[in-house]
Design a protein around this motif. Structure first.
Motif, short mmCIF file in Angstrom:
data_model
loop_
_atom_site.label_atom_id
_atom_site.label_comp_id
_atom_site.label_asym_id
_atom_site.label_seq_id
_atom_site.Cartn_x
_atom_site.Cartn_y
_atom_site.Cartn_z
N ASN A 119 42.15 35.45 33.33
CA ASN A 119 43.06 36.04 34.31
C ASN A 119 43.07 35.14 35.54
O ASN A 119 42.38 34.11 35.59
CB ASN A 119 42.67 37.48 34.66
CG ASN A 119 41.25 37.60 35.20
OD1 ASN A 119 40.79 36.75 35.96
ND2 ASN A 119 40.54 38.65 34.80
N LYS A 120 43.87 35.51 36.54
CA LYS A 120 44.05 34.64 37.71
C LYS A 120 42.73 34.42 38.46
O LYS A 120 42.42 33.30 38.87
CB LYS A 120 45.08 35.26 38.66
CG LYS A 120 45.47 34.36 39.83
CD LYS A 120 46.56 34.99 40.68
CE LYS A 120 47.86 35.06 39.94
NZ LYS A 120 48.99 35.53 40.80
N ARG A 196 47.82 30.10 30.94
CA ARG A 196 47.25 30.80 29.79
C ARG A 196 47.79 30.15 28.52
O ARG A 196 48.70 29.33 28.58
CB ARG A 196 47.54 32.29 29.84
CG ARG A 196 48.99 32.72 29.79
CD ARG A 196 49.05 34.25 29.88
NE ARG A 196 50.35 34.81 29.54
CZ ARG A 196 51.29 35.12 30.41
NH1 ARG A 196 51.07 34.91 31.69
NH2 ARG A 196 52.45 35.63 30.01
N GLN A 200 52.37 29.75 29.96
CA GLN A 200 52.79 30.63 31.06
C GLN A 200 51.76 30.60 32.18
O GLN A 200 50.57 30.37 31.95
CB GLN A 200 52.97 32.07 30.56
CG GLN A 200 54.01 32.24 29.47
CD GLN A 200 53.44 32.02 28.08
OE1 GLN A 200 52.30 31.57 27.93
NE2 GLN A 200 54.23 32.35 27.07
N SER A 203 47.86 35.05 34.81
CA SER A 203 48.08 36.28 35.57
C SER A 203 46.95 37.27 35.26
O SER A 203 45.91 37.21 35.89
CB SER A 203 49.45 36.89 35.25
OG SER A 203 49.62 37.08 33.85
N THR A 204 47.14 38.15 34.28
CA THR A 204 46.13 39.16 33.96
C THR A 204 45.50 38.89 32.60
O THR A 204 46.05 38.16 31.78
CB THR A 204 46.76 40.56 33.93
OG1 THR A 204 47.70 40.63 32.83
CG2 THR A 204 47.49 40.87 35.25
#
Length: 285
Positions: A119-120, A196, A200, A203-204
């Protein structure tokens, strides 16, 4: 070192081809204990990724992505005329190995604690730790040879990367530190380490567990192994569960008593996983 498609590489042994990819700020030298075990019956190619070791950085404008690393290694595979390649990578190299398999450039892939399942917050932590580690190599440069020659010094130099730094030979400890310090393209890895799996933006964890359907389907057709180091301080073992959700068809396993750079912590286990890569998906069901 030989060069093809701008990629410096070492090649040893005979037999089916195994291609080895290192991570951020590393070089082919991290694979030495694995090469020594594989070369008896494998054609072992270990490369320096662009901007690392003896390979020049990527000069094209714009951010350097994992997909760009994969494209360049794919061109390298094509230039050498390699067929039926098995590819193994650690950290960012593991991420690239998965992309190569999805693109049809590898018949099997083994990824040791790969990036892309974070995740970020985890990505930021890793990028920060890598930068701090590299800064430390500049501070320690004058005394690295002396430190690498002692157990205490290797623990000090490599304690973040290996579970058992004392087990790394002094010349290899010196090489790990020097490779990180002298990586000419180090800054170019920032974008790749902010993605990721699939390219992309990070993010999560939930998003990381749901890669592009096309990518997931492509990897389901190839034997894939994901092996996470139990004592990884760069990429938390909690990310292994995200990888399981993202790639349910893969063989998932743990590297007990290993740190992020597990090649010296348990070379026999890593070698076994590479040699059995063909059976990965079959064994996972």
């Amino acid at each position: 070192m030989k060069v093809a498609s701008g990629i410096a590489y070492d090649r040893q042994g005979q037999g089916p081809t195994v291609l080895l990819l290192h991570g951020t700020g590393g070089s082919h030298r991290i694979w030495r204990p694995i090469v020594e075990r594989l070369r008896a019956d494998r054609d072992v190619i270990s490369v320096d990724l662009p901007g690392c070791g003896s390979s020049a950085p990527i000069s094209a404008p714009g951010p350097v992505t994992n997909a760009e690393f994969a494209r360049r290694i794919g061109a390298f595979i094509d230039e050498l005329g390699l067929q039926h390649v098995h590819v193994a990578g650690t950290s960012l190299g593991g991420h690239v190995a998965l992309l190569l398999a999805a693109a049809g450039k590898a018949d099997a892939a083994v990824a040791f604690s790969p990036t892309g399942f974070w995740n970020k917050r985890q990505s930021l932590y890793t990028r920060t730790l890598v930068r701090v580690s590299r800064f430390g190599t500049f501070l320690s440069a004058p005394v690295v040879p002396a430190l690498a020659a002692t157990v205490f010094g290797r623990n000090l130099l490599l304690g973040t990367s290996f579970a058992n730094p004392a087990g790394v030979p002094s010349e290899d400890a010196h090489a790990v530190v020097t490779d990180l310090r002298t990586s000419a393209g180090f800054a170019g890895f920032a974008q790749a380490n902010s993605e990721r799996l699939g390219g992309q933006p990070v993010s999560t964890s939930e998003a990381a567990s749901r890669p592009d359907a096309g990518l997931r389907d492509a990897l389901a057709k190839v034997p894939v192994t994901i092996a996470w180091a139990e004592q990884d301080r760069f990429l938390s073992p909690r990310q292994a569960e995200v990888a399981r959700l993202a790639l349910p068809h893969a063989r998932h396993t743990t590297l007990p008593n290993c740190g992020h750079l597990a090649t010296w912590d348990d070379p026999a286990l890593l070698t076994e996983l590479i040699l059995t890569a063909d059976f990965a998906n079959h064994e996972s069901h």
